[in-house]
Each structure stands twice: as structure tokens, then as C-alpha cells.
Enzyme design. Structure first.
Site, PDB file in Angstrom:
ATOM      1  N   SER A  23       0.829  -1.212   0.000  1.00 21.63           N
ATOM      2  CA  SER A  23       0.000   0.000   0.000  1.00 21.63           C
ATOM      3  C   SER A  23       0.858   1.255   0.000  1.00 21.63           C
ATOM      4  CB  SER A  23      -0.906   0.004   1.237  1.00 21.63           C
ATOM      5  OG  SER A  23      -0.093   0.115   2.408  1.00 21.63           O
TER       6      SER A  23
ATOM      7  N   VAL B  44       3.318   4.023  -2.480  1.00 23.85           N
ATOM      8  CA  VAL B  44       2.987   4.812  -3.665  1.00 23.85           C
ATOM      9  C   VAL B  44       2.748   3.908  -4.873  1.00 23.85           C
ATOM     10  CG1 VAL B  44       5.467   5.260  -4.113  1.00 23.85           C
ATOM     11  CG2 VAL B  44       3.774   6.713  -5.166  1.00 23.85           C
TER      12      VAL B  44
ATOM     13  N   THR C  72       7.046   4.880   1.681  1.00 24.49           N
ATOM     14  CA  THR C  72       6.439   6.049   1.035  1.00 24.49           C
ATOM     15  C   THR C  72       6.100   7.127   2.063  1.00 24.49           C
ATOM     16  OG1 THR C  72       5.505   4.672  -0.703  1.00 24.49           O
ATOM     17  CG2 THR C  72       4.459   6.814  -0.336  1.00 24.49           C
TER      18      THR C  72
ATOM     19  N   GLU D  34      18.827  18.361  -4.601  1.00 24.13           N
ATOM     20  CA  GLU D  34      19.463  17.246  -3.879  1.00 24.13           C
ATOM     21  C   GLU D  34      20.665  16.761  -4.661  1.00 24.13           C
ATOM     22  OE1 GLU D  34      16.510  14.271  -2.947  1.00 24.13           O
ATOM     23  OE2 GLU D  34      15.534  15.559  -1.506  1.00 24.13           O
TER      24      GLU D  34
ATOM     25  N   HIS E 257      22.184   5.771   2.517  1.00 24.15           N
ATOM     26  CA  HIS E 257      21.997   7.223   2.638  1.00 24.15           C
ATOM     27  C   HIS E 257      23.054   7.736   3.613  1.00 24.15           C
ATOM     28  CE1 HIS E 257      20.235  11.142   3.258  1.00 24.15           C
ATOM     29  NE2 HIS E 257      19.334  10.884   2.313  1.00 24.15           N
TER      30      HIS E 257
ATOM     31  N   ARG F 288      25.429   9.936  -3.470  1.00 22.69           N
ATOM     32  CA  ARG F 288      25.326   9.336  -2.131  1.00 22.69           C
ATOM     33  C   ARG F 288      26.385   8.310  -1.822  1.00 22.69           C
ATOM     34  NH1 ARG F 288      18.850   8.656  -1.609  1.00 22.69           N
ATOM     35  NH2 ARG F 288      18.592  10.895  -1.541  1.00 22.69           N
TER      36      ARG F 288
ATOM     37  N   HIS G   2      19.301   2.309   2.685  1.00 30.52           N
ATOM     38  CA  HIS G   2      18.181   3.218   2.403  1.00 30.52           C
ATOM     39  C   HIS G   2      17.253   2.726   1.293  1.00 30.52           C
ATOM     40  CE1 HIS G   2      16.092   6.986   2.154  1.00 30.52           C
ATOM     41  NE2 HIS G   2      16.500   7.241   0.927  1.00 30.52           N
TER      42      HIS G   2
ATOM     43  N   ARG H  13      20.637   5.027  -7.463  1.00 31.48           N
ATOM     44  CA  ARG H  13      19.417   5.807  -7.695  1.00 31.48           C
ATOM     45  C   ARG H  13      19.666   7.293  -7.465  1.00 31.48           C
ATOM     46  NH1 ARG H  13      14.956   7.500  -4.119  1.00 31.48           N
ATOM     47  NH2 ARG H  13      16.519   7.083  -2.546  1.00 31.48           N
TER      48      ARG H  13
HETATM   49  P1  FAD Z   1       6.493   1.076   0.224  1.00 28.68           P
HETATM   50  O1  FAD Z   1       6.040   2.470   0.281  1.00 28.68           O
HETATM   51  O2  FAD Z   1       7.592   0.707   1.136  1.00 28.68           O
HETATM   52  O3  FAD Z   1       5.244   0.131   0.531  1.00 28.68           O
HETATM   53  C1  FAD Z   1       5.426  -1.260   0.731  1.00 28.68           C
HETATM   54  C2  FAD Z   1       4.095  -1.890   1.107  1.00 28.68           C
HETATM   55  O4  FAD Z   1       4.200  -3.302   1.004  1.00 28.68           O
HETATM   56  C3  FAD Z   1       3.622  -1.612   2.511  1.00 28.68           C
HETATM   57  O5  FAD Z   1       2.231  -1.356   2.482  1.00 28.68           O
HETATM   58  C4  FAD Z   1       3.857  -2.934   3.255  1.00 28.68           C
HETATM   59  O6  FAD Z   1       2.942  -3.169   4.320  1.00 28.68           O
HETATM   60  C5  FAD Z   1       3.574  -3.903   2.125  1.00 28.68           C
HETATM   61  N1  FAD Z   1       4.155  -5.226   2.335  1.00 28.68           N
HETATM   62  C6  FAD Z   1       5.462  -5.577   2.412  1.00 28.68           C
HETATM   63  N2  FAD Z   1       5.584  -6.900   2.595  1.00 28.68           N
HETATM   64  C7  FAD Z   1       4.324  -7.397   2.640  1.00 28.68           C
HETATM   65  C8  FAD Z   1       3.783  -8.693   2.829  1.00 28.68           C
HETATM   66  N3  FAD Z   1       4.553  -9.779   3.022  1.00 28.68           N
HETATM   67  N4  FAD Z   1       2.434  -8.828   2.837  1.00 28.68           N
HETATM   68  C9  FAD Z   1       1.608  -7.758   2.676  1.00 28.68           C
HETATM   69  N5  FAD Z   1       2.081  -6.508   2.491  1.00 28.68           N
HETATM   70  C10 FAD Z   1       3.412  -6.339   2.477  1.00 28.68           C
HETATM   71  N6  FAD Z   1      12.125   8.638  -2.319  1.00 28.68           N
HETATM   72  C11 FAD Z   1      11.921   9.785  -3.013  1.00 28.68           C
HETATM   73  O7  FAD Z   1      11.683   9.753  -4.219  1.00 28.68           O
HETATM   74  N7  FAD Z   1      11.977  10.984  -2.362  1.00 28.68           N
HETATM   75  C12 FAD Z   1      12.240  11.095  -1.040  1.00 28.68           C
HETATM   76  O8  FAD Z   1      12.260  12.179  -0.493  1.00 28.68           O
HETATM   77  C13 FAD Z   1      12.469   9.899  -0.303  1.00 28.68           C
HETATM   78  N8  FAD Z   1      12.750   9.950   1.019  1.00 28.68           N
HETATM   79  C14 FAD Z   1      12.829   8.777   1.715  1.00 28.68           C
HETATM   80  C15 FAD Z   1      12.986   8.838   3.106  1.00 28.68           C
HETATM   81  C16 FAD Z   1      13.001   7.673   3.849  1.00 28.68           C
HETATM   82  C17 FAD Z   1      13.163   7.730   5.334  1.00 28.68           C
HETATM   83  C18 FAD Z   1      12.865   6.415   3.199  1.00 28.68           C
HETATM   84  C19 FAD Z   1      12.873   5.147   3.979  1.00 28.68           C
HETATM   85  C20 FAD Z   1      12.727   6.359   1.818  1.00 28.68           C
HETATM   86  C21 FAD Z   1      12.714   7.537   1.068  1.00 28.68           C
HETATM   87  N9  FAD Z   1      12.560   7.500  -0.308  1.00 28.68           N
HETATM   88  C22 FAD Z   1      12.380   8.671  -0.999  1.00 28.68           C
HETATM   89  C23 FAD Z   1      12.384   6.228  -1.015  1.00 28.68           C
HETATM   90  C24 FAD Z   1      10.874   6.005  -1.281  1.00 28.68           C
HETATM   91  O9  FAD Z   1      10.138   6.463  -0.179  1.00 28.68           O
HETATM   92  C25 FAD Z   1      10.564   4.554  -1.520  1.00 28.68           C
HETATM   93  O10 FAD Z   1      11.447   3.990  -2.430  1.00 28.68           O
HETATM   94  C26 FAD Z   1       9.156   4.384  -2.087  1.00 28.68           C
HETATM   95  O11 FAD Z   1       8.241   5.111  -1.321  1.00 28.68           O
HETATM   96  C27 FAD Z   1       8.787   2.915  -2.126  1.00 28.68           C
HETATM   97  O12 FAD Z   1       7.423   2.813  -2.431  1.00 28.68           O
HETATM   98  P2  FAD Z   1       6.771   1.395  -2.646  1.00 28.68           P
HETATM   99  O13 FAD Z   1       5.341   1.646  -2.959  1.00 28.68           O
HETATM  100  O14 FAD Z   1       7.567   0.628  -3.608  1.00 28.68           O
HETATM  101  O15 FAD Z   1       6.921   0.643  -1.235  1.00 28.68           O
HETATM  102  C1  SIN Z   2      16.275  12.473   1.165  1.00 28.69           C
HETATM  103  O1  SIN Z   2      15.343  13.235   1.404  1.00 28.69           O
HETATM  104  O2  SIN Z   2      17.447  12.711   1.400  1.00 28.69           O
HETATM  105  C2  SIN Z   2      15.938  11.165   0.583  1.00 28.69           C
HETATM  106  C3  SIN Z   2      15.537  11.347  -0.810  1.00 28.69           C
HETATM  107  C4  SIN Z   2      15.557  10.040  -1.492  1.00 28.69           C
HETATM  108  O3  SIN Z   2      15.945   9.034  -0.930  1.00 28.69           O
HETATM  109  O4  SIN Z   2      15.198  10.028  -2.677  1.00 28.69           O
END
Ligand code: FAD
Ligand code: SIN
Length: 557
Positions: free
Chosen positions: A31, A33, A61, A132, A252, A298, A357, A392
Site C-alpha cells: 500500500s 505509492v 512512502t 538534492e 543514505h 550518495r 536506504h 538511484r
Molecule cells: P512502500 O512504500 O515501502 O510500501 C510497501 C508496502 O508493502 C507496505 O504497504 C507494506 O505493508 C507492504 N508489504 C510488504 N511486505 C508485505 C507482505 N509480506 N504482505 C503484505 N504486504 C506487504 N524517495 C523519493 O523519491 N523521495 C524522497 O524524499 C524519499 N525519502 C525517503 C525517506 C526515507 C526515510 C525512506 C525510507 C525512503 C525515502 N525514499 C524517498 C524512497 C521512497 O520512499 C521509496 O522507495 C518508495 O516510497 C517505495 O514505495 P513502494 O510503494 O515501492 O513501497
Molecule cells: C532524502 O530526502 O534525502 C531522501 C531522498 C531520497 O531518498 O530520494
């Protein structure tokens, strides 16, 4: 690799016909992005179920800070963002997907704005943009300074739950993807899930999208929430999908480093606003290391920090934000986190340390999220589209989730509508799936101990600076631990997560050992240069000892 790591097809024994059955057209696991955007796209063409293993918003996310990279205004151009993405990716980015994602940015943002997202704006109403590392322009769109991920997550969530056809199962853990047989090419037909109230269930689906996020929790130091245990990568591997570029874990450079504090991210955008790194003697060291100084890529900043820490006898480095204008106004979330530890970023130096990260490797897909297993799609951090190459570019992954999530959802919808959809007959089980696992006579296991030993071993041996010897050691360790960890049958997520972490950790180590070069965020002390013969994607599939090397693509797959 130990046979148990290779051969165990399912985590638990079960007979699908004896479990409660649920039917849907598209199953989205995750759930974040990518999952939510995919679900919205797929919902126009049938029923969708979205799973989240914890609370809906416990995602990478929602934790994203810096923002989303989007080309806006005349000073910027697609060509520049594409070039920056390739430069960060160190020769491994597939150009077609880079173009699609970058060029999809403005319309993805426009769509979010039309769904109610608010972003920070300048006094004249134009969208504010930060800078950035690795970006040659200011193109990072943000909300409330450092709360962009939460805002995007809330916007997509509101849209998703108001969309007809979407059901959300919160707190529902996907254990494994279902295939009618173990044969290669056997299609994925949904997943076996566990919910604390409803127990084990079979969710049959015509299309399944793995959007389970990253793998940061495999490392002792990480910016990721506890959910990021690489379940999706592990279950896709067990189901026969190819995982690619697993060596590339991005670290990171700056997380808060205080006893008792979780490794809270200190966004790179702060360095974009003038913050600088200082060593233990308060000396600025990054200008000596790279021409971009504190905004170098990074991997370079992270390595410079660990080397500096080693030279200073283990003392940490500092982030000096005292030159940032209106620190608490621009970065309110970070200011609040610091205040909990009696720190004021506008006056005090902040102790920082790198942490795992972002997982670049994952389920190999084409631009439409299609894996090499029929019926199985992947999107977001769990996938490897070739967008990020070997490293990345900052803030490219929220964008990736929006664009590739939508494309994967659309591709499922298209497949469902096509006459050749292999299909699950509505409301009747398409196959009997039986998993038999022999009982083991090994004794009890301290799961917490295995988990923390694994995370320490990954940090020490498969971390920022790697060598062949350290990688071989960790592979032997994981093979040994697997013999008495993977033969167990657990009945709770904690056990399944450790088993997934062990498998994915072994694959990361295997890929890192194979890649006898340094490229992007994969650094080998024993091979400190990039080598042309390794300018390929390495794809790992169950039963293969060596990876399939795949050429870097110049157009969309
Ligand atoms: P996620 O958002 O991690 O969602 C994963 C989902 O899968 C969750 O709902 C979880 O419950 C579910 N899931 C996992 N395993 C299971 C399972 N076995 N069964 C059921 N559900 C499961 N990126 C940017 O572009 N800009 C930023 O500023 C940025 N800042 C960041 C800051 C931090 C602290 C972090 C950690 C990351 C950051 N990133 C940033 C990276 C970015 O946030 C992530 O790469 C991106 O949001 C991943 O999205 P996703 O939908 O792939 O996974
Ligand atoms: C950050 O805000 O430094 C993280 C951005 C990213 O991981 O893309």
C-alpha cells in the site's frame, strides 16, 4: 547456495482446497505509492484487493522526506533530468524506462494535484523546488518541507478508497505467491495470506502485483520502517521470477546517530540548502573528496563518511545546518525529531551516520511491470525496471512509484481484457496447490537472535565497503544458518520475515560476490574500478548457480 535456500517453494505446508477462498481480478501486495497507484489504475477494469502487512501507512512512502523529482519550468529540461539519472546510474540505466519515468513526471504531479495534493509554493504561487545530490537543477517538489511522502500517501489513499472496486486488507501478510506447479513458467494465480483475525486464506487473482517495497531492514543501520523486510523479492524468487541487480543497495549518508534514536533520515535537501558535513575536528572534508562537495552522489558521500569515521578512531561525523536559512520553518519534521533529543539544528551540530536506504535490485520487469512469470507484475522499490542502474538519483523513487505503478496497473487491466488472458475462472478455484514440507528434528530457535545476527552480518560484510573475502564469509554463514532456520515452520510473520530476509540477504551477497568491480553504490575494495564486462544486469533465478547477464537497454523492453 544451501539447498534449503534454493528449493523451499513455500514457507508453510498447506492445501489450498482446505483454506477459505477469496477471488479478485487484480491482487496488489503493498500500500505504498506504487501499490496504491497501481490499484487505482487496475480498478477501472475489474475488482482489486490491496494488502498491507501492517497499518496501511507503515510504508517507506509515508516516510519520504525530500520530495519528488519533477521537471517543471523553463530553467529545467527532460534532457537534464535524464542525464542526471544516467550519471548516477553509472552505466547501468536502461534508457527507455529512464525517459518514460522522467517524461511522465509533470503529468503524474498534475494528476496528484487534481486529486487534492498540496505542495509547497513560492510567494508568487509557483511550485517551490529544492535541490538534492546528483541533480544539476532544483527540481525536488515537496510538501511541508520534509513531509512529502506522507502527503502523497494520504492523497493516493483518499483516491484509492473512494474508487469503486478496491478492497483493502490491512494487517494482512502475504506469505507466498501461488503457482499450480513448480515448473518454470507456471503462472502466478494470487497469494496465500495470513490475517491475525481470519488466519490463513487463499486469494485467487488473475493478475498479481508485488509492490512490497524495499529491504533496508536486512541491515543493522537503516532508514526504513520495520516492514521493509524484502518479502516480495523473496516470494517472487520462490515462485520462479528473476531478481536482478541485487548487489545494489543504496546507503543514505545522513541519519541521526544517537543512542536510543532510530536512524531517522536527515534529508539530503538540507545539504541542498547549505548544510555541510564536518569531521570530528569540525573540518569540512567533502570538498577534498569530490567536486560537488557535500552534494556529491550518495555512494561517494557515504564512503567518505565511513572512511573518515575509521580515520578518527570510530568517532562519528557531524552535519552542520547552522547556515540553513529558517531551519525549523523549512524542515519542520526534522526539527521536531531533533528537539526530542534536545538538539536544535539551527544552533547544534547533528551527529550523523550512513544507513541502508533504498533497494535498487528486485523483481526484474519490463516498463509495464511484467515479470518473466505469467500473471506476476512488480512495481516500485520491489521491482527492478532498470531505471536506477547502479545507483538511484535522489527523489526519483516516489516518481518511479507513481509512473511505474500506473503502468503496471494498466498492464494488468489490459491483460485481463485480452482474449489470451490465462485467467482464473470467476469464483472457482483454478488449481489445487499443495505444499508439503517435511518436519524437522532441529530444536527451538531464538528468532530475535537470528534476525539481529543477520542484520549485523549484512552491515559488516555486505555494507558500504565490500571484499570478496567478506562476501564469501557471509555466504557461508547464511548457508549454515539456513539449515536450521529454513527447515522450521512458523505460524507468525516474525518467522516468515526472517526466512525472507535470509533468502534475500543471500541473494544480495551472491550478486555482490559475482560483481567483481565497483560501480554505483556497489563498492569492492578488491576491485575498485568499474569493469566493462560487468556493465550488464545480473539476473538470478531459482536453480541457477550463475546469473544470466542481460545487456543494458537503450529502449523500452
Ligand atoms: P512502500 O512504500 O515501502 O510500501 C510497501 C508496502 O508493502 C507496505 O504497504 C507494506 O505493508 C507492504 N508489504 C510488504 N511486505 C508485505 C507482505 N509480506 N504482505 C503484505 N504486504 C506487504 N524517495 C523519493 O523519491 N523521495 C524522497 O524524499 C524519499 N525519502 C525517503 C525517506 C526515507 C526515510 C525512506 C525510507 C525512503 C525515502 N525514499 C524517498 C524512497 C521512497 O520512499 C521509496 O522507495 C518508495 O516510497 C517505495 O514505495 P513502494 O510503494 O515501492 O513501497
Ligand atoms: C532524502 O530526502 O534525502 C531522501 C531522498 C531520497 O531518498 O530520494
Amino acid at each position: 547456495m544451501d539447498p534449503l535456500l534454493e528449493e523451499r517453494r513455500y514457507l508453510i505446508p498447506f492445501r489450498s482446497s482446505l483454506l477459505p477462498q477469496i477471488f479478485t481480478d487484480t491482487l496488489v501486495i503493498g500500500s505504498g505509492v506504487a501499490g496504491m497507484r497501481a490499484a487505482i489504475a487496475a480498478s477501472g477494469h475489474g475488482e482489486v484487493i490491496v494488502l498491507a502487512k501492517g497499518a496501511l501507512r507503515n510504508t517507506n512512502t509515508a516516510w519520504a522526506q525530500g520530495g519528488v523529482a519533477v521537471v517543471l519550468g523553463e530553467s529545467d529540461s527532460f534532457a537534464s533530468h535524464i542525464a542526471d539519472t544516467h550519471a548516477a546510474g553509472a552505466g547501468l540505466c536502461d534508457d527507455g524506462i529512464v525517459r518514460r519515468v522522467v517524461e511522465g513526471g509533470p503529468s503524474a504531479l498534475e494528476e496528484l494535484l487534481s486529486w487534492g495534493l498540496r505542495v509547497d509554493r513560492e510567494a508568487d504561487g509557483t511550485i517551490a523546488r529544492g535541490r538534492e545530490g546528483g541533480h544539476s537543477e532544483s527540481r525536488i517538489v515537496h510538501r511541508d518541507g520534509d513531509a512529502t511522502g506522507r502527503a502523497i500517501s494520504e492523497c493516493l489513499h483518499a483516491r484509492m478508497v473512494s474508487t469503486a472496486n478496491v478492497r483493502v486488507f490491512e494487517g494482512c501478510f502475504a506469505l507466498d505467491l501461488l503457482t499450480p506447479s513448480r515448473e518454470s513458467g507456471s503462472p502466478v494465480m494470487g497469494a496465500i495470506t495470513h490475517h491475525p483475525r481470519y488466519g490463513l486464506q487463499i486469494v485467487w487473482a488473475k493478475a498479481t502485483i508485488v509492490a512490497t517495497g524495499g529491504a533496508g531492514v536486512l541491515y543493522r543501520e537503516t532508514t526504513n520502517p520495520p516492514e521493509a523486510t524484502a518479502d516480495g523479492q523473496a516470494m517472487a524468487y520462490r515462485a520462479g521470477a528473476t531478481l536482478s541487480d541485487m548487489a545494489f543497495m543504496q546507503f543514505h549518508p545522513t541519519t541521526l546517530y544517537l543512542p536510543g534514536a532510530h536512524r531517522a533520515l536527515i534529508t539530503e535537501a538540507i545539504r541542498g540548502e547549505g548544510a555541510v558535513l564536518l569531521d570530528a575536528s569540525h573540518h569540512r572534508f567533502m570538498p577534498e573528496v569530490h567536486e560537488l562537495g557535500d552534494l556529491a552522489p550518495r555512494d561517494i558521500v557515504s564512503r567518505a563518511i565511513v572512511q573518515r569515521i575509521a580515520r578518527q578512531g570510530g568517532r562519528h561525523v557531524w552535519l552542520d545546518c547552522r547556515g540553513v536559512t529558517d531551519f525549523a520553518g523549512r524542515f519542520p519534521g526534522i526539527a521536531r525529531t531533533l528537539a526530542q533529543f534536545d538538539l536544535d539544528g539551527s544552533k547544534d551540530l547533528i551527529p550523523v551516520h550512513p544507513a541502508a536506504h533504498y533497494m535498487i535490485g528486485g523483481v526484474r520487469t519490463d516498463a509495464f511491470g511484467r515479470s518473466d512469470v505469467p500473471g506476476l507484475y512488480a512495481a516500485g522499490e520491489a521491482a527492478c525496471t532498470g531505471l536506477h542502474g547502479a545507483n538511484r538519483l535522489a527523489s526519483n523513487s516516489l516518481l518511479e512509484g507513481l509512473v511505474t505503478g500506473a503502468m503496471a496497473g494498466e498492464a494488468c487491466a489490459e491483460m485481463l481484457g485480452a482474449s489470451n488472458a490465462w485467467g482464473v475462472p470467476t469464483r472457482s478455484a483454478p488449481a489445487k496447490v499443495i505444499s508439503d514440507i517435511p518436519t524437522s528434528d532441529h530444536g527451538e530457535l531464538d528468532l530475535d537472535d537470528v534476525r539481529s545476527s543477520l542484520r549485523s552480518a549484512m552491515w559488516r560484510n555486505v555494507g558500504i565497503e565490500r571484499t570478496g573475502a567478506k562476501l564469501n564469509d557471509v555466504r557461508d554463514m547464511f548457508d549454515f544458518w539456513s539449515r536450521y532456520t529454513l527447515d522450521k515452520i512458523f505460524d507468525e510473520p516474525e518467522g516468515w520475515e526472517v526466512q525472507n530476509m535470509l533468502l534475500t540477504g543471500a541473494l544480495i551477497a551472491r550478486s555482490a560476490a559475482w560483481r567483481e568491480e565497483s560501480r554505483g553504490c556497489h563498492w569492492r575494495d578488491d576491485f575498485p574500478a568499474a569493469r566493462e564486462e560487468f556493465r550488464v544486469h545480473d539476473g538470478w533465478k531459482r536453480g541457477m548457480d550463475t546469473p544470466r547477464a542481460e545487456a543494458v537497454l537503450s529502449s523500452v523492453r
